[in-house]
Design a protein around this motif. Structure first.
Motif, short mmCIF file in Angstrom:
data_model
loop_
_atom_site.label_atom_id
_atom_site.label_comp_id
_atom_site.label_asym_id
_atom_site.label_seq_id
_atom_site.Cartn_x
_atom_site.Cartn_y
_atom_site.Cartn_z
N LEU A 18 0.74 -0.88 0.16
CA LEU A 18 -0.03 0.00 -0.05
C LEU A 18 1.03 1.43 0.74
N MET A 19 1.94 1.75 0.61
CA MET A 19 2.84 2.58 0.89
C MET A 19 3.30 2.66 -0.78
N VAL A 20 3.85 1.37 -1.36
CA VAL A 20 4.96 1.37 -2.82
C VAL A 20 2.97 2.21 -3.70
N SER A 21 2.01 1.84 -3.12
CA SER A 21 1.46 2.11 -4.85
C SER A 21 1.08 4.21 -4.02
N LYS A 22 1.07 4.10 -2.84
CA LYS A 22 0.93 5.49 -2.22
C LYS A 22 2.39 6.53 -3.01
N MET A 23 3.15 6.11 -3.06
CA MET A 23 4.47 6.46 -3.27
C MET A 23 3.98 6.78 -4.65
N GLN A 24 3.44 6.06 -5.52
CA GLN A 24 4.02 5.96 -6.86
C GLN A 24 2.99 6.76 -7.34
N ASN A 25 2.01 7.31 -7.22
CA ASN A 25 0.97 8.01 -6.65
C ASN A 25 1.19 9.51 -6.65
N ALA A 26 2.45 9.86 -5.85
CA ALA A 26 3.05 11.12 -5.22
C ALA A 26 3.82 11.11 -6.30
N ALA A 27 5.13 10.64 -6.46
CA ALA A 27 5.93 10.53 -8.01
C ALA A 27 4.88 10.87 -8.78
N LYS A 28 4.12 10.42 -9.50
CA LYS A 28 2.81 10.47 -10.44
C LYS A 28 2.56 12.46 -10.69
N ASP A 29 2.72 12.57 -9.29
CA ASP A 29 1.39 14.04 -9.67
C ASP A 29 2.66 14.52 -8.78
N LYS A 30 4.27 13.64 -8.53
CA LYS A 30 5.04 15.61 -9.49
C LYS A 30 5.80 15.41 -10.33
N GLY A 31 5.66 14.62 -10.97
CA GLY A 31 6.04 14.52 -12.37
C GLY A 31 7.41 13.85 -12.28
N ILE A 32 7.63 12.80 -11.47
CA ILE A 32 9.06 12.59 -10.48
C ILE A 32 9.28 10.90 -11.80
N ASP A 33 9.77 10.88 -12.98
CA ASP A 33 10.29 9.46 -13.08
C ASP A 33 11.05 8.31 -12.33
N ALA A 34 9.73 7.58 -11.39
CA ALA A 34 11.16 6.34 -10.20
C ALA A 34 10.32 4.83 -10.76
N GLU A 35 11.18 4.39 -10.01
CA GLU A 35 10.73 2.96 -10.30
C GLU A 35 10.45 2.44 -8.86
N ILE A 36 9.43 2.19 -7.99
CA ILE A 36 9.34 1.42 -6.41
C ILE A 36 8.43 0.54 -6.03
N PHE A 37 9.24 -0.12 -5.84
CA PHE A 37 8.62 -1.63 -4.53
C PHE A 37 8.73 -2.64 -3.99
N ALA A 38 8.19 -2.88 -3.71
CA ALA A 38 8.51 -3.43 -1.76
C ALA A 38 8.64 -5.45 -2.12
N THR A 39 9.98 -5.30 -0.84
CA THR A 39 9.91 -6.83 -1.04
C THR A 39 10.13 -6.70 0.27
N GLY A 86 3.07 4.03 9.69
CA GLY A 86 1.72 4.61 10.23
C GLY A 86 0.40 4.82 9.17
N MET A 87 0.29 6.17 9.00
CA MET A 87 -0.38 6.38 8.64
C MET A 87 -0.58 6.77 6.94
N MET A 88 0.69 5.79 6.54
CA MET A 88 0.37 5.56 4.74
C MET A 88 1.07 7.29 4.66
N ARG A 89 1.68 7.87 4.94
CA ARG A 89 1.66 9.15 3.87
C ARG A 89 2.95 8.64 3.34
N GLY A 90 2.99 8.46 1.45
CA GLY A 90 3.11 8.33 0.85
C GLY A 90 4.35 9.25 0.41
N GLU A 91 3.53 9.95 0.36
CA GLU A 91 4.88 11.52 -0.28
C GLU A 91 5.88 12.19 0.63
N LYS A 92 5.26 12.22 2.05
CA LYS A 92 6.13 12.36 2.75
C LYS A 92 7.69 11.32 2.57
N VAL A 93 7.08 10.12 2.42
CA VAL A 93 8.72 8.50 2.10
C VAL A 93 8.90 9.29 1.08
#
Length: 105
Positions: A18-39, A86-93
């Motif tokens: 879920l954090m990856v999803s939140k971070m991907q949305n934040a990156a898209k909103d900011k126009g940042i080309d980032a690959e974000i994944f969890a393992t 805990g708050m799933m603040r993807g943009e901050k992470v």
């Protein structure tokens, strides 16, 4: 290939999805080309070698791995802030991960 690759590690690889999803949305909103994944922590060494991330972000539940990874990789390694996680603040992470990448250059 993305400009930046951000790897998240947690105990089983599930809670960070879920954090990856939140971070991907934040990156898209900011126009940042980032690959974000969890393992999962058990697969992290293999993923570091195959994916060549620019930064390694550890979930709070695996914070005990911090020193271990800092000693064996030459990329920034940090534990995700527990409140942001805990708050799933993807943009901050995402912002923290990008800051660590920039500081390492």
């Amino acid at each position: 290939m993305a400009d930046k690759t951000i790897m998240l590690v947690c105990a089983a690889g599930m809670s960070t999805s879920l954090m990856v999803s939140k971070m991907q949305n934040a990156a898209k909103d900011k126009g940042i080309d980032a690959e974000i994944f969890a393992t999962a922590a058990s697969d992290a060494d293999e993923k570091i070698n195959t994916e060549n991330p620019d930064v390694l972000m550890l979930g709070p539940q695996v914070s005990y791995l911090l020193k271990d990874y800092q000693g064996k990789v030459d990329i920034p390694v940090e534990v995700i802030n527990m409140q942001d996680y805990g708050m799933m603040r993807g943009e901050k992470v995402l912002d923290e991960a990008l800051k660590l990448i920039d500081e390492a250059k």
